[in-house]
Each structure stands twice: as structure tokens, then as C-alpha cells.
Design a protein around this motif. Structure first.
Motif, short mmCIF file in Angstrom:
data_model
loop_
_atom_site.label_atom_id
_atom_site.label_comp_id
_atom_site.label_asym_id
_atom_site.label_seq_id
_atom_site.Cartn_x
_atom_site.Cartn_y
_atom_site.Cartn_z
N SER A 80 57.04 28.30 20.43
CA SER A 80 56.43 29.12 21.48
C SER A 80 56.45 30.60 21.16
CB SER A 80 57.17 28.88 22.81
OG SER A 80 58.52 29.28 22.68
N SER B 118 60.63 33.56 24.72
CA SER B 118 61.91 33.09 25.26
C SER B 118 61.74 31.93 26.22
CB SER B 118 62.62 34.24 25.98
OG SER B 118 61.81 34.73 27.03
N THR B 119 60.51 31.55 26.51
CA THR B 119 60.24 30.43 27.43
C THR B 119 59.80 29.22 26.63
OG1 THR B 119 59.52 32.04 29.08
CG2 THR B 119 58.98 29.72 29.49
N PRO B 120 60.70 28.25 26.43
CA PRO B 120 60.33 27.11 25.59
C PRO B 120 59.47 26.07 26.30
CG PRO B 120 62.58 26.87 26.33
CD PRO B 120 62.10 28.19 26.86
N ASN C 228 61.08 21.92 17.67
CA ASN C 228 61.83 23.02 18.28
C ASN C 228 60.84 23.83 19.12
OD1 ASN C 228 63.31 25.37 18.89
ND2 ASN C 228 64.53 25.15 17.02
N LYS C 229 60.87 23.64 20.43
CA LYS C 229 59.92 24.33 21.30
C LYS C 229 60.12 25.84 21.30
CE LYS C 229 58.76 20.72 24.63
NZ LYS C 229 58.70 20.38 26.07
N LYS C 230 61.35 26.28 21.16
CA LYS C 230 61.60 27.71 21.21
C LYS C 230 60.99 28.43 20.02
CE LYS C 230 65.32 30.97 22.16
NZ LYS C 230 66.78 31.14 22.40
N LYS C 231 61.09 27.82 18.84
CA LYS C 231 60.46 28.42 17.66
C LYS C 231 58.94 28.34 17.72
CE LYS C 231 64.27 27.62 14.44
NZ LYS C 231 64.68 26.96 13.17
#
Length: 415
Positions: free
Chosen positions: A54, A57-59, A49-52
């Protein structure tokens, strides 16, 4: 009431770190960070999960393992990078003051030297580990050995790649380790077996290579710097295991005349006088003293005739050889028949000793239109000791006369 966990202190947010955060943590520039990751074998990772991961808000970002970056904090090369940055500031300050002589002196004498020996020993604890990672190294070094010198590819790098690759080819000839070769539109593929490990690499054709601008040669140069150190370690181990002196003696004059493999002279260190080995002879029984005299054409022809008169086993005798006992393997694959009416294939019977002496009784002559370098390497790897070619193909031939009576085979390109 339980303890409240802060956001971003556990899970993927803790296990991953972005490239920008890694560069800030290491306090180096982005090009130096790329070099360091190439040296240490650290590459980007893909979180689930890139959003978690990073924490923003920019994944869309490049991620690394946090443990890998922590590991880089203790790397001694970081100090070399920082010394280089401090030196660049001193040179810029001297140029700003108009002290050109001091700037030139600092650039010549104060540049820190980066060595990769400790990284090679850390990444490859055993010799087999280094052999397993040799495929890409050989392909890239053979590629750079055929490139023309430009501002992005310095001539020193090309000369180093040429020397290391020729040394590696020499040790393959001595060990008779070459097993297969295949020619394609990309180049010539070779496969060798060393210490039970199959090594496959690609050698480009001897054409004029065009250096384009859409390739980042700085990153490729970093790989070349690492791979040259690796191949140097491998060559040293292979030469010393064969009882040879490393590095071999190099004849600059012969190399300028296109000698290539013939520009190197292998020396045996199992004797106090370091007996020189002519060409690529077998190292299993080295001579006790080097008092040999060159043979004339009549003597060579007599030896070739005597070898040709040795009776060879016929096909029936080879098929009638006893099969190995159960549980004992000769290292060759066998073809099994499945089903009625299937074709019966002849079983392979050639061993390593047979391939090592495949071309030993013969003398070859290479015509001027043939690619001399790959043919010479293949013939010598399979036992040939006498190879001649036209004078235009370079120095180091057994003979330049195609009418020599000792020649048994000629290789030409059909029209």
C-alpha cells in the motif's frame, strides 16, 4: 557507491496498485470501474504484505495487479464510458436551462451503445474455453429468467434471459447432450456434456420469487449483460454446428399462452427451403421434403404397438456381451472387485445412443399438479416425441385428453 533505490519503486509496491489509484489512473467512476473489471475478468488480489504494497500506513485496502490496470488502459469501452459521462453533462445542462425537449432527444438518440463482442472473443479464444465458463452463466441466467419484473430487474432483461435459456435447452434436446439431473431444495440441477466438457447448472423451482433490497442488482445486472452475450455466442455455435438456423423462429402467440419450448420452431439450413422441424426431432437424417400429413390416433397407436413388439435382449444376453479389446475404452466406468467376499456390481452398459432413445417409443401425459417445464425438458432430452398435459399447464401439448389411447405413461403427484 551504488545507485540508491527509491522506496516504493520495486517489489510488491510496484506489482500492486490500490483500487483508488486504479480509478484515478483510468479516469472513470467507481461503478464504471467495477463494470469494466467484470467484463474483462479482472478481480482483486491479495499481496503477501499489505503494508509494503500500500506504500502508506493504512494496510487495509483493495489491491489489483499493476499489469492488469495497464492492460485496461487500452480497452475501447473506456471511450464509451467517457462519452456516456459527457452525455450526462449535456443532459444536466439542458435541464438546467429548461430545455426539456433537447434533454429528452439527447437521452434517446445520443446514448452510446456498448458491445461486448470483442471482449468475448478475447477472453475465450476457443469454443471449449467458453464451455468451461458456462456453469455460472447458465445458473445466473436461469435465475433471472424466473424473477418478477421490478425497477431493478427490467422486463427486457427477463425476456432476453428466458429466450436464451430456452434456445439452449432446445439445442441440448437436439444433440441429446443431457446426462444427469438432480432435484434439491435449491432447485433442479442439470448436467450436460458438450464437446467433452461437463456443464452443471442450477434451475430454481417455479415459485414466486421475492426481490429483496439487500442485493446489489446493479452488479448482478452487469454479470447478466456479459453472460447473455456469452450464451448468445455459444448458442450460435451449437445451432450452426447442428445445421440449424439461428435464431430459431419464435411464435409470440404461443409464448403468451405458455408454450415455452413449444414457442420455438427449429429450421434446418442444410436445404434451400429451410425445412421446419416439428418439435424436437432427430437431426441426423433430415427429410428431403416436408410433405408429411398429421397421423390420427389409430395410426399412432399402430406405430406404438409395432415398436413394442420388437424383441428386447434379456438380462443374460446383456451380461454375455463380449468385452472390448484391451486398449479400447467405451467411455463408461467399470466397477472392480477388491478383496474376497466383496459384492459384485453390475457393469454399466448404456451408451449415448441408448439414452438418446430412452423414451422414444412412449407417450407421456403430465397431470396438472406436476411441474411441466422440467419434466418436458427431461423427457424430450431423452428422446420422447409425444408429451401431453392438461390445458391449464399451457400451450403446445401433443394432446390435452388424458384418456387418449396412444398415451403409454402418466406422471402424477401422489397424495
Amino acid at each position: 557507491m551504488g545507485k540508491v533505490k527509491k522506496k516504493g519503486t520495486s517489489g510488491q509496491a510496484k506489482n500492486f496498485i490500490t483500487r483508488t489509484q486504479a480509478v484515478r489512473k483510468l479516469q472513470i467512476s467507481l461503478p464504471d470501474f467495477r463494470r469494466l473489471c467484470i467484463y474483462k475478468g479482472i478481480y482483486p488480489r491479495e499481496p503477501r504484505n499489505k503494508k509494503k504494497a500500500s506504500k502508506t500506513s493504512t494496510p487495509s485496502a483493495t489491491f489489483y495487479y499493476t499489469k492488469d490496470i495497464q492492460y485496461l488502459l487500452h480497452e475501447p469501452i473506456l471511450n464509451k464510458f467517457r462519452d456516456h459521462k459527457a452525455l450526462a453533462k449535456k443532459i444536466a445542462r439542458s435541464l438546467g436551462r429548461g430545455e426539456v425537449g433537447d434533454a429528452a432527444r439527447l437521452e434517446k438518440n445520443g446514448k452510446p451503445r456498448i458491445t461486448l463482442d470483442h471482449i468475448i472473443r478475447a477472453r475465450y479464444p476457443t469454443f471449449v474455453d467458453a464451455l468451461r465458463d458456462l456453469d455460472d452463466a447458465l445458473s445466473l441466467l436461469f435465475l433471472f429468467a424466473s424473477l418478477p419484473s421490478t425497477s431493478t430487474v427490467p422486463p427486457k432483461t427477463i425476456a432476453l434471459c428466458q429466450r436464451l435459456t430456452l434456445e439452449f435447452q432446445h439445442v441440448l434436446i437436439v444433440k441429446h447432450a443431457l446426462r444427469k439431473s438432480f432435484i434439491s431444495i435449491k432447485g433442479i440441477y442439470y448436467q450436460a456434456t458438450i464437446e467433452g466438457q461437463d456443464i452443471l447448472w442450477l434451475v430454481p423451482h417455479k415459485f414466486v420469487q421475492r426481490v429483496t433490497d439487500d442485493v446489489d442488482y446493479r452488479i448482478m445486472g452487469t454479470f447478466v449483460e456479459f453472460y447473455t452475450t456469452l450464451l448468445g455466442f455459444v448458442n450460435y455455435r451449437l445451432y450452426t454446428s447442428q445445421g440449424l438456423v439461428y435464431p430459431p423462429r419464435f411464435n409470440v402467440k404461443s409464448d403468451e399462452q405458455g408454450g415455452e419450448l413449444g414457442a420455438f420452431t427449429l429450421q434446418d439450413n442444410r436445404f434451400g427451403d429451410s425445412t421446419a422441424i416439428e418439435g424436437s426431432t432427430d437431426q441426423s437424417n433430415p427429410p428431403a421434403q416436408d410433405d408429411r400429413t398429421p397421423l390420427d390416433d389409430a395410426a399412432v397407436q399402430k406405430i406404438v404397438g409395432d415398436i413394442a413388439q420388437i424383441p428386447q435382449p434379456n438380462e443374460d444376453q446383456r451380461r454375455g456381451d463380449p468385452m472390448p479389446e484391451e486398449g479400447v475404452s467405451d467411455g463408461l466406468a467399470t466397477f472392480e472387485v477388491h478383496g474376497e467376499g466383496a459384492d459384485i456390481l453390475e457393469q454399466p452398459s448404456m451408451s449415448d445412443t441408448d439414452t438418446a432413445s430412452l423414451f422414444t417409443p412412449y407417450s407421456f401425459f403430465l397431470s396438472r399438479e406436476t411441474p411441466r417445464q422440467p419434466l418436458e425438458f427431461l423427457l424430450r432430452a431423452f428422446g420422447c416425441k409425444r408429451i401431453g398435459w392438461d390445458e391449464v399447464l399451457g400451450h403446445g401439448a401433443f394432446t390435452n385428453d388424458m384418456t387418449d389411447r396412444s398415451i403409454t405413461h402418466q406422471i402424477r403427484v401422489g397424495w
